[in-house]
Write an enzyme that holds these catalytic residues in place. Sequence first.
Site, short mmCIF file in Angstrom:
data_model
loop_
_atom_site.label_atom_id
_atom_site.label_comp_id
_atom_site.label_asym_id
_atom_site.label_seq_id
_atom_site.Cartn_x
_atom_site.Cartn_y
_atom_site.Cartn_z
N LYS A 193 2.26 2.15 -5.18
CA LYS A 193 2.99 1.71 -6.38
C LYS A 193 2.18 1.98 -7.65
O LYS A 193 2.74 2.20 -8.71
CB LYS A 193 3.32 0.21 -6.28
CG LYS A 193 4.28 -0.10 -5.14
CD LYS A 193 4.54 -1.58 -5.02
CE LYS A 193 3.36 -2.40 -4.55
NZ LYS A 193 2.93 -2.13 -3.18
N ASP A 247 0.81 -1.23 0.00
CA ASP A 247 0.00 0.00 0.00
C ASP A 247 0.84 1.27 0.00
O ASP A 247 0.44 2.29 0.55
CB ASP A 247 -0.97 0.03 1.20
CG ASP A 247 -1.77 -1.26 1.30
OD1 ASP A 247 -2.31 -1.67 0.26
OD2 ASP A 247 -1.85 -1.84 2.39
N GLN A 267 2.00 -5.95 -2.96
CA GLN A 267 2.42 -5.98 -1.54
C GLN A 267 3.77 -5.27 -1.37
O GLN A 267 4.06 -4.37 -2.14
CB GLN A 267 2.47 -7.41 -1.01
CG GLN A 267 1.10 -8.07 -0.89
CD GLN A 267 0.66 -8.75 -2.16
OE1 GLN A 267 1.43 -9.45 -2.78
NE2 GLN A 267 -0.57 -8.53 -2.55
N GLY A 290 -4.39 -4.29 -4.22
CA GLY A 290 -5.35 -3.31 -4.71
C GLY A 290 -4.59 -2.07 -5.15
O GLY A 290 -3.79 -1.53 -4.39
N HIS A 291 -4.77 -1.68 -6.37
CA HIS A 291 -4.15 -0.45 -6.87
C HIS A 291 -5.25 0.57 -7.10
O HIS A 291 -6.19 0.30 -7.84
CB HIS A 291 -3.44 -0.69 -8.21
CG HIS A 291 -2.14 -1.42 -8.06
ND1 HIS A 291 -1.45 -1.94 -9.12
CD2 HIS A 291 -1.42 -1.69 -6.98
CE1 HIS A 291 -0.35 -2.51 -8.69
NE2 HIS A 291 -0.31 -2.37 -7.39
P1 IMP Z 1 -2.62 -12.85 1.94
O1 IMP Z 1 -1.68 -12.28 0.96
O2 IMP Z 1 -4.07 -12.57 1.63
O3 IMP Z 1 -2.36 -14.30 2.22
O4 IMP Z 1 -2.37 -12.08 3.36
C1 IMP Z 1 -1.14 -12.21 4.06
C2 IMP Z 1 -0.75 -10.89 4.69
O5 IMP Z 1 -0.42 -9.96 3.68
C3 IMP Z 1 -1.85 -10.25 5.53
O6 IMP Z 1 -1.25 -9.55 6.61
C4 IMP Z 1 -2.48 -9.25 4.57
O7 IMP Z 1 -3.11 -8.18 5.23
C5 IMP Z 1 -1.23 -8.79 3.83
N1 IMP Z 1 -1.52 -8.28 2.48
C6 IMP Z 1 -1.80 -8.99 1.37
N2 IMP Z 1 -1.97 -8.19 0.31
C7 IMP Z 1 -1.78 -6.94 0.76
C8 IMP Z 1 -1.78 -5.66 0.11
O8 IMP Z 1 -1.98 -5.52 -1.10
N3 IMP Z 1 -1.51 -4.61 0.92
C9 IMP Z 1 -1.24 -4.73 2.25
N4 IMP Z 1 -1.22 -5.89 2.88
C10 IMP Z 1 -1.48 -6.99 2.14
#
Ligand code: IMP
Length: 447
Positions: free
Chosen positions: A19, A16, A226, A43-44
Site C-alpha cells: 500500500k 503487506d 494491515q 510497516g511501509h
Molecule cells: P497485532 O496487530 O500486533 O496485534 O497482530 C495481530 C496480527 O496481525 C498478527 O497476525 C500480526 O502478524 C498481524 N499484523 C499486524 N500488523 C501487520 C502488518 O502490518 N502486516 C502483516 N501482518 C500484520
Amino acid sequence: MRVVPATVIVGLQWGDEGKGKTTDFLAEQVAMVVRYQGGDNAGHTVVSGDEVFKLHLVPSGVLYPHITSVIGSGVVVNPATLISELDMLTERGIDTGRVRVSTAAHVIMPYHVALDRAMENRLGDGKVGTTGRGIGPAYADRAWRVGLRMEDLLDGALCRAKLAGILPDKNLLLASHNGSHTFGVEELVDQAVAWGDRLRPHFADATWLVQDALRRGDHVLLEGAQGTLLDLDHGSYPFVTSSNPIAGGACTGGGIGPLQVDEVIGVMKAYSTRVGSGPYPTELTDAIGQGIASRGNEVGTTTGRPRRVGWFDAVPLRYAVAVNSVSSIMLNKLDILSGIDPIRMCVSYEIGGRRVEAWPSSATVLGGATPIYEEFAGWSEPINAVRSLGDLPENARRYVTALEEHAGVPIVLVSVGPERMQTIERAWRPMRHRPAPPTPAAAEVTR
Ligand code: IMP
C-alpha cells in the site's frame, strides 16, 4: 490518472500488499494523506530514488513537501516510535513540519507492550503471533474507556490521575505473568509529559483538518494499515489485528462519512503472504514458496519475521471487493512470478465435501478448507521494464485478466518492480461498483 477528492487505499489480503507504493504513486496529486487505524505494527517500505524509507506510523505522503500527513483518531500511537520516526526523517532531510497527529488518538503505553508480549507468551502454541507492539491492549483500553489520549500528554496532573487509577490493575495482571516488569506512576507521568512537550507542535483536531480539506475540494487519501483479512470484525478472528483496516475504518478512524468516500482502491499482490498464526489454505511450504519469499523479499518490515507465502487466493479477493466496495485495484509484485510454471490460483474451496465460493471468515471453517486450483501457464522473461499491459508476455496478461474477472472491478495499476516508475498505468475512470452477493448455496455452507 485522476484521483477524486476522498480516496481510500485498502489492503485486500493479510497486509503487506504494498500500500505504501500505491500511496506514494498517487501522492503527487493529493494534498493530504490520512492514516486511519492500526499503529506501529504496520510497516511501509517506500523507495524514492536511491533512498529506502521504512515507516511505521507517519503516512508515506511525508516524503512530499506539499502533503499534510495526518495520523487520525483511529490510530493507536506509540509516541516513542513517532518521535524516533520524525527524528529519522529530519536527519535525512525530510520536512516533518506538516505531520499532524489527532489529539483523540490513543496512546500505546509501555504497559500495553508488556501485556501484549506477556499474553502471547501465555497463549503458547495458540498465540496470535502479534507484532508485540501493544496494539491489542491499547485498543482494549480504548474500548474500556480507560486509555490515555494524545491530548492527555499535555496535562501532567491528568495523566497522574488517570495512571493512578489504571496502574494497579495493569501491574496486578503483569505480576500474574511470571517475572514481568511492573510500572510506577511517576516514571510514566515524566515520560508522558516529555512526549507531550516534543509532539505538541504536531497535535491537531484531525477530524476538522480532514473535513476542512474536503470542503476546500482538496484530494484526501485515506491510507489503511494491515489488510481486510486481518480486520477485527471481518477477518478470521481471533487471528486478526484489533482495528478495522477495511474501507469502513476510514470513516470511523479518519472522521468522514460514507458518502464522502469517492473511490476505494484495493491493493493486492500477485500471490499471497501472511504474518503470524491462523488458517492459510493456499500456503506453500515447498521450494516454490521459498523462491517467491526470497525474490519478493517477504520479511516483516516491523518484526523481521519471515512471511508465510502462498498462491493467490481469489476466494477472499471476492469477499474483500464486496466488504470494501472496492472500485479499482492496484496489483503489486507481478514480476516476482516470472519464471514459475505453472502458476496456480485458488478459485474456490472444498469444505466438508461441498464446493464453497464465499469466503468463510470463521477461523474454524477456514481451517478445514481445501483449495481448488486453476492452473495458468507461466512466463520466463523478466517484466521489470514493461510499462504497458500490451507489452506483458501473453501468459502474464492472461493471469491479470483472470484476477480482474474474479475481482469484478478493473485492475488499473500493475507494479512490476519496487520503484515508483516500475508501474503499468491503465486508462482509468473511477467507477462505482456493487459486487454481486455470493450465491445462496455458498453462503449456506459457511453459516
Ligand atoms: P497485532 O496487530 O500486533 O496485534 O497482530 C495481530 C496480527 O496481525 C498478527 O497476525 C500480526 O502478524 C498481524 N499484523 C499486524 N500488523 C501487520 C502488518 O502490518 N502486516 C502483516 N501482518 C500484520
